[in-house]
Design a protein around this motif. Structure first.
Motif, PDB file in Angstrom:
ATOM      1  N   GLN A  95     -10.655  24.871   0.318  1.00 13.58           N
ATOM      2  CA  GLN A  95      -9.218  24.863   0.481  1.00 13.58           C
ATOM      3  C   GLN A  95      -8.552  24.555  -1.018  1.00 13.58           C
ATOM      4  OE1 GLN A  95      -8.003  21.324   2.647  1.00 13.58           O
ATOM      5  NE2 GLN A  95      -9.909  21.389   3.989  1.00 13.58           N
ATOM      6  N   ARG A 125      -7.769  16.097   7.328  1.00 13.11           N
ATOM      7  CA  ARG A 125      -8.829  16.598   6.653  1.00 13.11           C
ATOM      8  C   ARG A 125      -8.548  17.483   5.446  1.00 13.11           C
ATOM      9  NH1 ARG A 125     -14.016  14.751   6.816  1.00 13.11           N
ATOM     10  NH2 ARG A 125     -14.528  13.152   8.543  1.00 13.11           N
ATOM     11  N   ARG A 126      -7.083  17.622   5.102  1.00 13.91           N
ATOM     12  CA  ARG A 126      -6.757  18.865   4.434  1.00 13.91           C
ATOM     13  C   ARG A 126      -6.591  18.199   2.893  1.00 13.91           C
ATOM     14  NH1 ARG A 126      -7.979  23.186   6.288  1.00 13.91           N
ATOM     15  NH2 ARG A 126      -6.543  24.422   4.880  1.00 13.91           N
ATOM     16  N   TYR A 127      -6.916  18.896   2.008  1.00 16.63           N
ATOM     17  CA  TYR A 127      -6.868  18.850   0.412  1.00 16.63           C
ATOM     18  C   TYR A 127      -5.342  18.866   0.137  1.00 16.63           C
ATOM     19  CZ  TYR A 127     -11.908  17.864   0.125  1.00 16.63           C
ATOM     20  OH  TYR A 127     -13.005  17.517   0.310  1.00 16.63           O
ATOM     21  N   TRP A 179       4.402  -2.771   2.262  1.00 14.22           N
ATOM     22  CA  TRP A 179       3.320  -2.836   3.167  1.00 14.22           C
ATOM     23  C   TRP A 179       3.020  -4.631   2.952  1.00 14.22           C
ATOM     24  CZ3 TRP A 179      -1.584  -4.972   2.999  1.00 14.22           C
ATOM     25  CH2 TRP A 179      -2.546  -4.379   3.918  1.00 14.22           C
ATOM     26  N   ALA A 195      -0.380   5.605   5.312  1.00 15.59           N
ATOM     27  CA  ALA A 195      -0.889   4.615   4.502  1.00 15.59           C
ATOM     28  C   ALA A 195      -1.928   5.291   3.703  1.00 15.59           C
ATOM     29  CB  ALA A 195      -1.310   3.293   5.165  1.00 15.59           C
ATOM     30  N   ALA A 196      -2.253   4.877   2.440  1.00 22.48           N
ATOM     31  CA  ALA A 196      -3.049   5.350   1.292  1.00 22.48           C
ATOM     32  C   ALA A 196      -4.418   5.270   1.917  1.00 22.48           C
ATOM     33  CB  ALA A 196      -2.652   4.716  -0.034  1.00 22.48           C
ATOM     34  N   ASP A 197      -4.713   4.174   2.681  1.00 29.66           N
ATOM     35  CA  ASP A 197      -6.193   4.081   3.162  1.00 29.66           C
ATOM     36  C   ASP A 197      -6.727   5.005   4.017  1.00 29.66           C
ATOM     37  OD1 ASP A 197      -4.790   3.056   5.097  1.00 29.66           O
ATOM     38  OD2 ASP A 197      -5.875   1.241   5.239  1.00 29.66           O
ATOM     39  N   ARG A 209      -4.790  15.041  -6.707  1.00 29.14           N
ATOM     40  CA  ARG A 209      -5.298  15.544  -5.583  1.00 29.14           C
ATOM     41  C   ARG A 209      -5.679  14.293  -4.645  1.00 29.14           C
ATOM     42  NH1 ARG A 209      -7.268  20.589  -5.969  1.00 29.14           N
ATOM     43  NH2 ARG A 209      -5.199  21.028  -5.565  1.00 29.14           N
ATOM     44  N   ARG A 231      -8.672  12.094   4.642  1.00 23.92           N
ATOM     45  CA  ARG A 231      -9.886  11.938   5.143  1.00 23.92           C
ATOM     46  C   ARG A 231      -9.967  11.437   6.490  1.00 23.92           C
ATOM     47  NH1 ARG A 231     -13.761   8.840   1.380  1.00 23.92           N
ATOM     48  NH2 ARG A 231     -14.461  10.910   0.725  1.00 23.92           N
ATOM     49  N   TYR A 280       3.371  -5.588  -0.731  1.00 29.68           N
ATOM     50  CA  TYR A 280       2.708  -4.700  -2.010  1.00 29.68           C
ATOM     51  C   TYR A 280       3.688  -3.449  -1.594  1.00 29.68           C
ATOM     52  CZ  TYR A 280      -1.381  -7.813  -1.007  1.00 29.68           C
ATOM     53  OH  TYR A 280      -2.133  -8.915  -1.003  1.00 29.68           O
ATOM     54  N   ASP A 281       3.087  -2.261  -2.232  1.00 31.26           N
ATOM     55  CA  ASP A 281       3.821  -1.033  -2.459  1.00 31.26           C
ATOM     56  C   ASP A 281       4.385  -0.366  -0.877  1.00 31.26           C
ATOM     57  OD1 ASP A 281       3.665  -0.254  -5.245  1.00 31.26           O
ATOM     58  OD2 ASP A 281       1.674  -0.217  -4.940  1.00 31.26           O
ATOM     59  N   ASN A 327       5.384   4.500  -7.744  1.00 34.60           N
ATOM     60  CA  ASN A 327       4.792   5.205  -6.646  1.00 34.60           C
ATOM     61  C   ASN A 327       5.525   6.087  -5.628  1.00 34.60           C
ATOM     62  OD1 ASN A 327       2.051   4.537  -6.781  1.00 34.60           O
ATOM     63  ND2 ASN A 327       2.445   2.433  -6.073  1.00 34.60           N
ATOM     64  N   TYR A 356      -7.112  13.458  -0.476  1.00 32.47           N
ATOM     65  CA  TYR A 356      -7.841  14.299   0.605  1.00 32.47           C
ATOM     66  C   TYR A 356      -7.586  13.370   1.913  1.00 32.47           C
ATOM     67  CZ  TYR A 356     -11.796  15.424   3.664  1.00 32.47           C
ATOM     68  OH  TYR A 356     -12.502  15.870   4.887  1.00 32.47           O
ATOM     69  N   ARG A 385       3.860  -2.653   8.052  1.00 34.47           N
ATOM     70  CA  ARG A 385       4.772  -1.784   7.402  1.00 34.47           C
ATOM     71  C   ARG A 385       6.184  -1.959   7.666  1.00 34.47           C
ATOM     72  NH1 ARG A 385       3.471   1.235   2.765  1.00 34.47           N
ATOM     73  NH2 ARG A 385       1.650   2.070   3.755  1.00 34.47           N
ATOM     74  N   MET A 432       0.993  -1.204  -0.031  1.00 34.57           N
ATOM     75  CA  MET A 432      -0.097   0.024   0.170  1.00 34.57           C
ATOM     76  C   MET A 432       0.840   1.319   0.117  1.00 34.57           C
ATOM     77  SD  MET A 432      -2.786   1.009   2.848  1.00 34.57           S
ATOM     78  CE  MET A 432      -3.721  -0.465   2.570  1.00 34.57           C
ATOM     79  N   ILE A 433       0.525   2.037  -0.818  1.00 33.73           N
ATOM     80  CA  ILE A 433       1.304   3.508  -0.825  1.00 33.73           C
ATOM     81  C   ILE A 433       1.428   4.095   0.198  1.00 33.73           C
ATOM     82  CG2 ILE A 433       1.513   5.618  -2.021  1.00 33.73           C
ATOM     83  CD1 ILE A 433      -0.290   4.492  -4.287  1.00 33.73           C
ATOM     84  N   LEU A 434       2.623   4.437   0.787  1.00 41.37           N
ATOM     85  CA  LEU A 434       2.888   5.558   1.832  1.00 41.37           C
ATOM     86  C   LEU A 434       2.877   6.728   1.460  1.00 41.37           C
ATOM     87  CD1 LEU A 434       3.275   4.845   4.908  1.00 41.37           C
ATOM     88  CD2 LEU A 434       5.953   4.900   4.476  1.00 41.37           C
ATOM     89  N   GLU A 483     -17.129  17.489   3.220  1.00 42.52           N
ATOM     90  CA  GLU A 483     -16.054  17.317   2.310  1.00 42.52           C
ATOM     91  C   GLU A 483     -16.017  18.310   0.985  1.00 42.52           C
ATOM     92  OE1 GLU A 483     -15.237  13.511   1.766  1.00 42.52           O
ATOM     93  OE2 GLU A 483     -14.819  13.111   3.738  1.00 42.52           O
TER      94      GLU A 483
END
Lengths: 88, 948
Positions: free
Chosen positions: B697, A62-64, B261, A13-15, A54, A58, B257-258, A74, A56, B280, A1-3, B690
């Motif tokens: 933002q 909570r910043r974009y 992970w 983590a991307a999630d 972009r 979440r 994974y990437d 990646n 977010y 991780r 998973m992308i960091l 959001e």
């Protein structure tokens, strides 16, 4: 998973994030033709390489964010607050 | 399976094949218990696997094979063993050679009918010529109309055990768990090299997670001789005594994974059935060792044909005698060691057939088990055990997921990973890389662990770890006869040749066509043999043929482990407990539990139309907006005009996406000079927040607006009905409710039922005179009960969501997402009067401008049915010319006020004119006619009641 390094929260983590896709400049809504507007709404370059996109944060601050990411490796080149400049 | 042989009738089995104590045994002979196998009781020692306990009692058949229902026994005596996948209680597909036996387990063979000993479906093996490669593809394809029938037939013949849907749900859900881990180094594999790597990494200051698939650390040392056992115990001691190492046994790294992970599956925990560890790692060290591969010849699946490692495990770990008289086909020292083990424990070793001196096995014969072996040259030997030691497979899965490519090394007769293509954060050590003495393996592991710790700190300058030596091994994959290649899918070498003859000449195509390597063993036992046989059949080398792709997960994982425990948050208003105490039917609405109705919704509707009712609308989304630029924001978000909203006023607004599609609606009130309260739909609360933030933002970071979500900070109650003013008047202290002082679409703040800081909107979703009261959440129940208490003489009663839906439908108020969908633009939602295209910019303006020019779009209309007794289902189609669909009913209810159905519908432009007759196709196939109404509202279209 992308960091992904969040400028406020550190590497996460991307999630934790919502991925909102490639950045496409918003045409002037007063002047845009239908084609220009719909390109903005629906068409993406989908590059294999460096893209500006972009995200977010979440589940975090909570910043974009505006992220420069290489879609093959990646690797992340830069992360900045959206709206702080540096956008195309 | 037969159930008549249960417990009492048949005496318990006896451990007839149990050996005396062995130096490396993992069983505790002081703890003895029984469990059931197909209804009969079997003894076991603590530490026995299900299969070892059964084998100790002389059981040799554990399952029937996938296609031909051939009897199958132990082959690898490890997790991978394709012949002993069983049902344990409610749990299907348990690996019996890995899962430990426990007192009282109810273990059964899977997919055998009527019993394991006599399986009717074994008739399949008499007709093998009818089940060639691709049989199912070729046979069950035409005609299409028989597919449902084929499905029923095939289901009965399919493997997979069974599970019950009737277990108490909480128990099942408690059994799975998730955990996050952030170690510096993860070592996958707890053999000698893995243990050495873990210790070295931890001593270099790294935090280490050492993951071992078996129940104990040690790898192949566990079933070795005295020297190996001594070395293993020393390594185990070092792991235990080195701080910074966390050991997970009975666990496996499922995938890489990437960003390193890792999904790690942890099994065999006391309270948790399976746990998914999301790790991780800064550096991953793969030390997965080697897997012994079977040999292909006629009869190679008969119970009694075992791999050398299986024999060594059974004898040394579980003190089980695998047979009485053995023949050994040996191509390597492991085979020779298995022969020595067998001789030591008193098994007659009739013959060692040495592949290194040109030996080979032609076939094995026997009735349901090995009886006779025929060797090269025709010599026949009676035996009940044939042990094969013909080579190894490197489980390169994790390395290929990281970018390494397996390359065939003919000298070692196996694929080895080309680690030069690995990223800097993945290393490998041990048997997966090469051979070498124990000392060499340990030295390599130590160097790799040290380097892993260094790379965890500093990813740059990578120092390469020296390569491990490789020992020559004969290339032996199959004998002169055909046999099974994939035991779990029942694919033979002959099937592979057939596939190649039919033109499937690439190994990836042969795999998909024959399903070889696609069963429970996932290629770990059979992939090299498949490649070798396809290479031979196509006249290519193994290198040219290449291997199939290894993909995650490396080991089977239950859906339960992936899903984890249920931790869905549930939201309840401060009044929900009151609702449930008073008989409300709960309605799940997104994250909220809400009262659907307290009794008959029609009574609740009448109470609101004739008197007064109150409804809990706490889930309505609420955003507190402050700052000088709020009007700019509202003008951008809403399709209507917002610049001139005076303090104390409330306005209804609709939000569209940039594609012009309606995304939300609600009212926003101005509480102060720079203070607004925005409401959103209940389901849209989070998304609108959001959405608002995204514009503030990104495009308008210079605007001074602060947004605070306050949905749950307020308890919200709508007081609706002609007597609502009277009721609320008894509770407010400092607000003048008279129509002139507090008109429709205005907002006041004040004290209600003694509670300061309440916000009261005069709006009317229900179409009645009504007030929406937002009180600080902690006082919600107090306000609710006060309203009911003080309104007793007014016959106030609570009403639920269903009554509110009827009321709003009578009034023709749309619900976003109900009367609109993901394609409904504003002009198709009856919002023509609201959209202000002459505003400078608002979200959706370009698309809505074009929609307005076009005119050909669908429209939202009210429908009145000719037959007053019919209430069409929501979603019923509107049809023209008998079959052309020209719209659909979006909302439909029986109206207690009008005594007939009221509907909203999306219709094509040509049918939208009031008075147009349309045909509604009901779900039961009947057609009824309906007329488009003048207004969306069918009760009080002029809004007199609202403004009363």
């Amino acid at each position: 998973m992308i960091l992904l390094p969040c400028p406020w929260c550190g590497p996460r983590a991307a999630d934790e994030y919502a991925y909102l896709g490639e950045l496409t400049p918003r045409p002037d809504p007063q002047r845009a033709t239908r084609t220009e507007w719909r390109d903005y709404l629906y068409l993406r370059a989908n590059l294999a390489g460096w893209t500006t996109e972009r995200w977010y944060h979440r589940m975090g601050c909570r910043r974009y964010l505006t992220v420069q990411r290489h879609t093959v490796s990646n690797d992340v080149r830069s992360v900045a607050a959206a709206g702080s400049g540096g956008e195309p | 399976m037969s159930r008549g042989d249960g417990g009492t009738a048949v005496s318990p089995a006896v451990m007839s094949m149990r050996l005396p104590s062995q130096p490396g045994e993992v069983i505790d002979r002081h703890t003895r218990f029984t469990f059931r196998w197909n209804g009969r009781r079997y003894p076991a020692f603590d530490g026995d696997t299900i299969a070892s306990a059964l084998a100790a009692c002389g059981e040799r058949v554990f399952s029937r094979s996938f296609k031909y229902h051939r009897p199958r026994g132990l082959l690898t005596a490890s997790f991978l063993d394709p012949g002993c996948i069983v049902q344990v209680g409610d749990e299907p597909n348990v690996r019996a050679a890995h899962r430990l036996a426990e007192p009282g387990l109810d273990v059964r063979s899977q997919d055998t009918w009527p019993s394991l000993a006599f399986d009717v479906k074994a008739a399949n093996q008499l007709f093998t010529r009818f089940l060639p490669a691709g049989f199912y593809y070729k046979t069950f394809i035409r005609p299409h109309r028989l597919w449902p029938a084929y499905e029923r037939v095939l289901e009965r013949f399919a493997h997979g055990g069974s599970t019950s849907a009737h277990l108490p749900v909480p128990e099942r859900l408690r059994a799975y768990d998730k955990r996050h881990a952030n170690p510096d180094v993860v070592v996958a594999g707890g053999g000698p090299a893995g243990m050495a790597a873990a210790v070295a990494a931890a001593r270099a200051g790294a935090s280490v997670l050492l993951v071992e698939e078996e129940q104990a650390l040690g790898g192949h040392l566990r079933w070795g001789g005295a020297d190996e056992l001594a070395a293993m115990r020393e390594l185990q001691r070092r792991v235990e005594q080195t701080s910074g190492i966390e050991v997970l046994t009975d666990s496996v790294v499922l995938g890489r994974y990437d960003g390193n992970w890792l999904a790690v599956l942890q099994r065999g925990l006391p309270q948790v059935h399976e746990r998914l560890v999301k790790a991780r790692a800064k550096t991953l060290v793969v030390a997965a060792g080697l897997i012994e591969r079977p040999y292909v010849f006629a009869g190679n699946d008969l119970p009694g044909v075992l791999l050398s490692t299986a024999v060594r495990r059974l004898v040394n770990l579980h003190a089980v005698k695998p047979g009485e008289r053995a023949v050994i086909l040996s191509a390597n020292p492991e085979g020779d060691a298995a022969a020595a083990d067998l001789e030591r424990v008193g098994v007659t070793v009739a013959h060692v057939e040495d592949v290194r001196r040109g030996g080979d096995v032609v076939r094995v014969r026997g009735r349901g088990r090995v009886g006779e072996v025929q060797l090269r040259g025709g010599r026949r030997l009676e035996c009940d055990l044939l042990v094969t030691a013909t080579g190894w497979t490197a489980p390169v899965s994790l390395l290929t997921m990281a970018g390494a490519v397996p390359e065939y090394d003919p000298r070692a007769a196996r694929f080895r990973p080309d680690v030069s293509r690995l990223p800097g954060d993945v290393l490998a050590t041990g048997g997966i890389l090469g051979d070498g003495s124990l000392d060499e393996l340990l030295a390599h592991g130590e160097a790799t662990g040290h380097e892993a710790a260094r790379r965890a700190r500093d990813k740059a300058a990578a120092v390469p770890v020296p390569a491990l030596s490789v020992q020559p091994h004969p290339e032996c994959f199959h004998g002169p006869t055909h046999g099974f290649v994939d035991f779990s899918e029942d694919v033979s070498s002959n099937d592979l040749l057939t596939a190649v003859e039919e033109g499937y000449d690439s190994v990836e195509l042969v795999k998909r066509y024959t399903t070889a390597t696609m069963g429970p063993t996932q290629g770990k036992l059979e992939s090299v043999n498949v490649v070798a046989i396809v290479a031979e059949a196509t006249g290519r080398t193994i290198t040219q043929t290449g291997t199939t792709t290894w993909r995650p997960p490396y080991a089977p994982v239950t859906l339960g482990a992936l899903a984890g425990p249920v931790r869905e948050p549930v939201r309840r208003s401060p009044m929900q407990a009151w609702h449930e105490r008073h008989g409300a039917i709960p309605l799940v609405a997104g994250a909220w539990i809400r009262p659907d109705a307290y009794g008959d919704p029609a009574d609740e509707v009448r109470a609101v139309r004739e008197g007064v009712g109150i409804i809990d609308v706490t889930p309505i989304g609420k955003l507190d907006l402050r700052g000088p630029d709020v009007p700019k924001l509202l003008n951008l978000l809403y399709v209507n005009r917002w610049s001139k909203l005076d303090v104390g006023r409330v306005r209804y607004g609709v939000m569209c996406g940039e594609d012009g599609v309606v995304i939300d609606d609600g009212v926003t009130g101005r509480l102060g000079a720079e203070h607004y309260l925005m409401s959103t739909t209940s389901s849209g609360a989070a998304a609108v927040w959001e959405w608002v933030e995204s514009w503030l933002q990104t495009e308008h970071a210079d605007w001074q607006v602060h947004v605070t979500p306050v949905t749950t900070a307020y308890a919200s109650v709508n007081i609706a009905g002609p007597r609502s003013r009277q009721l609320l008047g008894r509770l407010v202290e400092d607000v003048d409710l008279s129509p002139d002082a507090f008109p429709y679409m205005h907002v006041r703040t004040g004290r209600v039922a003694g509670v300061d800081g309440c916000v009261v909107w005069r709006i009317g979703f229900t179409g009645e005179l009504s007030y929406e009261l937002h009180a600080p959440a902690s006082y919600g129940l107090h306000v609710w009960e006060s309203l009911l208490d003080r309104g007793q003489d007014l016959a106030v009663r609570p009403f639920g969501i269903e009554a509110q839906r009827i009321l709003r439908l009578e009034k023709g108020h749309l619900i976003v997402g109900q009367d609109t969908d993901g394609l409904t633009r504003a002009f198709s939602a009856g919002l023509d009067g609201l959209v202000k295209l002459d505003k400078d910019d608002f979200l959706g303006r370009p698309e809505l401008t074009w929609q307005a020019e076009n005119k050909g779009h669908a429209r939202l209309v009210g429908l009145r049915l000719a037959d007053g007794s019919v209430v069409p289902d929501e979603g019923s189609q509107l049809v023209a010319d008998g079959s052309r669909i020209c719209g659909r009913v979006t909302s439909s209810r029986h109206s207690p006020t009008l005594g007939r159905a009221v509907c909203l519908a999306q219709v094509t432009a040509s049918l939208a004119k009031p008075g147009t007759e349309v045909t509604v196709r009901l779900v039961d196939g009947r057609s009824v006619t309906a007329k488009v109404t003048e207004h969306l509202a069918q009760v009080d279209p002029e809004g007199e009641r609202l403004r009363a």
